[in-house]
Design a protein around this motif. Structure first.
Motif, short mmCIF file in Angstrom:
data_model
loop_
_atom_site.label_atom_id
_atom_site.label_comp_id
_atom_site.label_asym_id
_atom_site.label_seq_id
_atom_site.Cartn_x
_atom_site.Cartn_y
_atom_site.Cartn_z
N LEU A 138 -3.45 -28.49 -32.68
CA LEU A 138 -4.32 -28.09 -31.31
C LEU A 138 -3.66 -26.94 -31.12
N ARG A 139 -3.91 -25.44 -31.12
CA ARG A 139 -2.58 -24.63 -30.84
C ARG A 139 -2.62 -24.29 -29.26
N ARG A 140 -4.44 -23.98 -28.75
CA ARG A 140 -4.53 -23.97 -27.24
C ARG A 140 -6.19 -24.34 -27.01
N ALA A 141 -5.92 -24.65 -25.35
CA ALA A 141 -7.34 -25.11 -24.80
C ALA A 141 -7.46 -24.46 -23.51
N LYS A 142 -8.94 -23.79 -22.65
CA LYS A 142 -8.94 -23.38 -22.32
C LYS A 142 -10.39 -23.44 -20.57
N GLU A 143 -9.89 -23.80 -20.07
CA GLU A 143 -11.56 -24.17 -19.45
C GLU A 143 -11.48 -22.91 -18.23
N ILE A 144 -13.15 -23.02 -17.84
CA ILE A 144 -13.33 -21.95 -16.30
C ILE A 144 -14.39 -23.22 -16.00
N SER A 145 -15.34 -23.47 -15.04
CA SER A 145 -15.78 -23.71 -14.12
C SER A 145 -16.02 -23.09 -13.06
N VAL A 146 -17.73 -22.85 -12.41
CA VAL A 146 -18.07 -22.93 -10.97
C VAL A 146 -18.41 -23.73 -10.53
N ALA A 147 -18.41 -23.35 -9.43
CA ALA A 147 -18.36 -24.80 -8.31
C ALA A 147 -20.42 -24.48 -7.91
N GLN A 148 -20.69 -23.32 -8.25
CA GLN A 148 -22.77 -23.25 -8.10
C GLN A 148 -22.63 -21.66 -9.31
N GLY A 149 -23.45 -21.66 -9.57
CA GLY A 149 -23.64 -21.11 -11.16
C GLY A 149 -23.60 -21.37 -12.84
N ALA A 150 -22.96 -20.56 -13.05
CA ALA A 150 -23.48 -21.00 -14.95
C ALA A 150 -22.36 -20.96 -15.70
N VAL A 151 -21.98 -21.18 -16.84
CA VAL A 151 -21.26 -21.23 -17.65
C VAL A 151 -21.86 -20.40 -18.34
N GLY A 152 -21.68 -19.37 -19.29
CA GLY A 152 -22.44 -19.03 -20.49
C GLY A 152 -21.08 -18.97 -21.39
N SER A 153 -22.13 -19.42 -22.74
CA SER A 153 -21.24 -19.74 -23.67
C SER A 153 -22.05 -18.24 -25.05
N TYR A 154 -20.70 -18.35 -26.06
CA TYR A 154 -20.96 -17.37 -27.28
C TYR A 154 -20.55 -17.97 -28.03
N VAL A 155 -20.66 -18.11 -29.43
CA VAL A 155 -19.87 -18.22 -30.62
C VAL A 155 -20.39 -17.68 -31.95
N HIS A 156 -19.37 -16.84 -32.43
CA HIS A 156 -19.43 -15.63 -33.50
C HIS A 156 -19.36 -16.55 -34.56
N GLY A 157 -20.14 -15.91 -35.79
CA GLY A 157 -19.17 -16.94 -37.18
C GLY A 157 -19.48 -18.04 -36.69
N SER A 158 -20.46 -18.59 -35.71
CA SER A 158 -20.84 -20.29 -36.15
C SER A 158 -20.87 -20.67 -37.70
N VAL A 159 -19.95 -21.87 -37.63
CA VAL A 159 -20.63 -23.31 -38.78
C VAL A 159 -21.44 -24.00 -38.61
N GLY A 160 -21.60 -24.31 -37.26
CA GLY A 160 -22.37 -25.38 -37.11
C GLY A 160 -21.84 -25.22 -34.93
N GLU A 161 -22.59 -26.23 -34.83
CA GLU A 161 -22.82 -25.90 -32.28
C GLU A 161 -21.73 -26.14 -32.38
N GLY A 162 -21.18 -24.78 -31.27
CA GLY A 162 -20.21 -24.87 -30.98
C GLY A 162 -18.86 -25.08 -31.59
N LEU A 163 -18.89 -23.83 -32.93
CA LEU A 163 -17.86 -23.95 -33.58
C LEU A 163 -18.52 -22.67 -34.32
N GLY A 164 -16.98 -21.75 -35.01
CA GLY A 164 -16.94 -20.91 -34.98
C GLY A 164 -15.08 -20.34 -35.64
N LYS A 165 -15.79 -18.85 -35.51
CA LYS A 165 -14.41 -17.48 -35.42
C LYS A 165 -13.72 -16.98 -34.12
#
Length: 310
Positions: A138-165
């Motif tokens: 496990l090399r690294r991790a990073k979180e991000i958050s908002v009190a109000q709003g939304a956190v958008g996401s995208y995975v490129h080179g996806s091999v499964g839900e929430g997994l990719g390059k």
């Protein structure tokens, strides 16, 4: 005098696009320092600015998960890309991301956190190593958050839900419509994956990077014989161009290059129904900044077979 190898010349050529002889001359001039050679070539007008994305060398997967106003992205490395296709490894990365969403983004804290029916994340990684037969980390991790709003996401080179390059999270603060915010967040996350900005805005760029860019621009302008007052104007203009290339808010939006990302966010406020603040982003590219020795695969196979490669 430094020993300038063919590999060093190739690396510099890949970074700058300059000619082979120019690369060799630059390396000789700066005693083999690759980054100094990049600057030397740029000052001579022989190379464009190097985009330090890092050589992708490590294998494995990027995993991310978003829940409510919070998201987390993790990188789990392995020795070969074959492991990324292994269902057990994919489940492990997805499980680690789920743990990180609750435990935070400190790597040691994640490793010590409970995992599954028993044991810790570290135990789960060790178990996978024993089963699959490759070193994992496990090399690294990073979180991000908002009190109000939304956190958008995208995975490129996806091999499964929430997994990719490549994994990207984008934080949008707003009291507007959640579905519209999420859609906008995904679009911007896709932009980040493609454009790889260095910072949100000019204030977020490392001062050393700005100083280095300023120095290159100044020397290049002086070399052309421009007077000092003109040099300063050229430098300031060059920095504005630099910021447009490397800061998220000033980059041309990949979905509509006629506007910047900041302008796209402003225009989206009508659909969202409230002001929007682009609060931050996280982009993990698999293996960026990690290097491994390049190998001649054909030679390795021949060696294993007791032959000499042709």
């Amino acid at each position: 005098m430094a020993n300038i190898t063919a590999g060093m010349v190739k690396e510099l050529r890949d970074k700058t696009g300059a000619g082979m002889m120019d690369c060799k001359a630059a390396l000789t001039e700066v005693a083999g320092d690759i980054e100094a050679a990049v600057d030397w070539l740029r000052k001579k007008g022989l190379a464009k600015a190097a985009k330090k994305a890092g050589r992708v060398a490590a294998e494995g997967l990027i995993g991310l998960v978003v829940a409510g106003g919070k998201g987390v992205v993790v990188e789990v490395n392995s020795e070969t890309d074959f492991v990324a296709r292994n269902e057990q490894f994919q489940a492990l990365v997805r499980g680690i991301a789920d743990v990180a969403l609750k435990a935070g983004d400190d790597v040691e804290a994640i490793k010590a956190a409970a995992y599954g029916a028993g044991g810790t994340v570290a135990d789960a990684i060790n178990s996978a190593v024993a089963t699959i037969g490759e070193h994992m980390n496990l090399r690294r991790a990073k979180e991000i958050s908002v009190a109000q709003g939304a956190v958008g996401s995208y995975v490129h080179g996806s091999v499964g839900e929430g997994l990719g390059k490549i994994g990207v999270l984008v934080a949008l603060e707003s009291t507007g419509k959640a579905d519209e915010l999420a859609a906008l967040g995904r679009q911007i996350a896709m932009h980040v994956a493609a454009a790889n900005p260095q910072a949100l805005d000019a204030a977020g760029i490392d001062p050393d990077v700005v100083a280095r860019e300023r120095g290159v621009l100044a020397e290049k302008a002086k070399a052309s014989g421009k007077p000092d007052n003109v040099v300063e104007k050229i430098v300031e203009s060059g920095l504005k161009t630099f910021y447009k290339e490397v800061t998220l808010v000033d980059q041309a939006f990949v979905h509509d290059p006629s506007k910047t990302v900041a302008q796209a966010v402003k225009e989206a406020e009508g659909k969202v129904g409230a002001p929007i603040k682009l609060a931050g982003f996280v982009r993990f590219g698999l293996g960026e900044g990690v290097e491994k020795d390049e190998s001649d695969f054909a030679a390795e196979v021949a060696k294993a077979a007791g032959q000499t490669a042709a």
